[in-house]
Design a protein around this motif. Structure first.
Motif, PDB file in Angstrom:
ATOM      1  N   SER A  12      33.222  96.220  37.009  1.00 22.95           N
ATOM      2  CA  SER A  12      34.293  95.855  36.090  1.00 22.95           C
ATOM      3  C   SER A  12      33.999  94.427  35.662  1.00 22.95           C
ATOM      4  O   SER A  12      33.662  93.574  36.492  1.00 22.95           O
ATOM      5  CB  SER A  12      35.632  95.910  36.819  1.00 22.95           C
ATOM      6  OG  SER A  12      36.594  95.165  36.135  1.00 22.95           O
ATOM      7  N   SER A  13      34.092  94.139  34.394  1.00 23.65           N
ATOM      8  CA  SER A  13      33.815  92.779  33.940  1.00 23.65           C
ATOM      9  C   SER A  13      34.752  91.782  34.612  1.00 23.65           C
ATOM     10  O   SER A  13      34.429  90.615  34.776  1.00 23.65           O
ATOM     11  CB  SER A  13      33.930  92.682  32.422  1.00 23.65           C
ATOM     12  OG  SER A  13      35.230  93.029  32.011  1.00 23.65           O
ATOM     13  N   LYS A  14      35.902  92.247  35.029  1.00 23.12           N
ATOM     14  CA  LYS A  14      36.869  91.358  35.687  1.00 23.12           C
ATOM     15  C   LYS A  14      36.447  91.030  37.124  1.00 23.12           C
ATOM     16  O   LYS A  14      36.796  89.983  37.634  1.00 23.12           O
ATOM     17  CB  LYS A  14      38.252  91.997  35.684  1.00 23.12           C
ATOM     18  CG  LYS A  14      38.835  92.134  34.297  1.00 23.12           C
ATOM     19  CD  LYS A  14      40.169  92.829  34.324  1.00 23.12           C
ATOM     20  CE  LYS A  14      40.670  93.021  32.896  1.00 23.12           C
ATOM     21  NZ  LYS A  14      41.930  93.756  32.863  1.00 23.12           N
ATOM     22  N   LYS A  15      35.701  91.921  37.739  1.00 22.78           N
ATOM     23  CA  LYS A  15      35.300  91.708  39.139  1.00 22.78           C
ATOM     24  C   LYS A  15      34.512  90.413  39.298  1.00 22.78           C
ATOM     25  O   LYS A  15      34.748  89.650  40.218  1.00 22.78           O
ATOM     26  CB  LYS A  15      34.475  92.894  39.636  1.00 22.78           C
ATOM     27  CG  LYS A  15      34.029  92.749  41.082  1.00 22.78           C
ATOM     28  CD  LYS A  15      33.335  93.987  41.565  1.00 22.78           C
ATOM     29  CE  LYS A  15      32.993  93.872  43.022  1.00 22.78           C
ATOM     30  NZ  LYS A  15      32.404  95.102  43.543  1.00 22.78           N
ATOM     31  N   TYR A  16      33.566  90.183  38.411  1.00 24.84           N
ATOM     32  CA  TYR A  16      32.731  88.989  38.490  1.00 24.84           C
ATOM     33  C   TYR A  16      33.029  87.988  37.377  1.00 24.84           C
ATOM     34  O   TYR A  16      32.393  86.943  37.312  1.00 24.84           O
ATOM     35  CB  TYR A  16      31.249  89.370  38.444  1.00 24.84           C
ATOM     36  CG  TYR A  16      30.792  90.073  39.701  1.00 24.84           C
ATOM     37  CD1 TYR A  16      30.529  89.352  40.858  1.00 24.84           C
ATOM     38  CD2 TYR A  16      30.634  91.449  39.727  1.00 24.84           C
ATOM     39  CE1 TYR A  16      30.127  89.994  42.013  1.00 24.84           C
ATOM     40  CE2 TYR A  16      30.224  92.097  40.881  1.00 24.84           C
ATOM     41  CZ  TYR A  16      29.971  91.360  42.019  1.00 24.84           C
ATOM     42  OH  TYR A  16      29.563  91.990  43.174  1.00 24.84           O
ATOM     43  N   ASN A  17      33.959  88.319  36.517  1.00 33.99           N
ATOM     44  CA  ASN A  17      34.262  87.466  35.360  1.00 33.99           C
ATOM     45  C   ASN A  17      32.965  87.135  34.622  1.00 33.99           C
ATOM     46  O   ASN A  17      32.653  85.976  34.363  1.00 33.99           O
ATOM     47  CB  ASN A  17      35.006  86.205  35.788  1.00 33.99           C
ATOM     48  CG  ASN A  17      35.587  85.469  34.600  1.00 33.99           C
ATOM     49  OD1 ASN A  17      35.883  86.064  33.568  1.00 33.99           O
ATOM     50  ND2 ASN A  17      35.735  84.164  34.728  1.00 33.99           N
TER      51      ASN A  17
END
Length: 85
Positions: A12-17
């Motif tokens: 998820s792009s949010k997991k690693y920003n």
């Protein structure tokens, strides 16, 4: 299967920003003995590369990628030997 489609399913792009290209770069240099030479055609590319250097992928995520794209089997010592001989 292409890395971009695999990584979009794994991460998820949010997991690693981070974007998928930053994840790819972090995966490429994960062992500390590998460098990645990439193109810096504009300031945004430079910023993205610097951000990628700070990404620490989890062992679980590395294993998911390695299952599809195994880590290179040539060691640093082997490369050094090839370059000096």
């Amino acid at each position: 299967m292409h890395f971009l489609s695999i990584s979009s399913k794994i991460f998820s792009s949010k997991k690693y920003n981070a974007n998928v290209f930053q994840i790819l770069l972090a995966w490429c240099v994960r062992n500390g003995n590998t460098i990645a030479i990439s193109q810096f055609s504009n300031a945004e590319h430079v910023i993205n590369k610097v951000k990628a250097a700070n990404i620490k992928l989890t062992e679980e995520d590395l294993a998911k990628i390695d299952a599809v794209y195994p880590e290179p089997s040539v060691s640093y010592e082997q490369i050094e030997s090839m370059l000096t001989n």
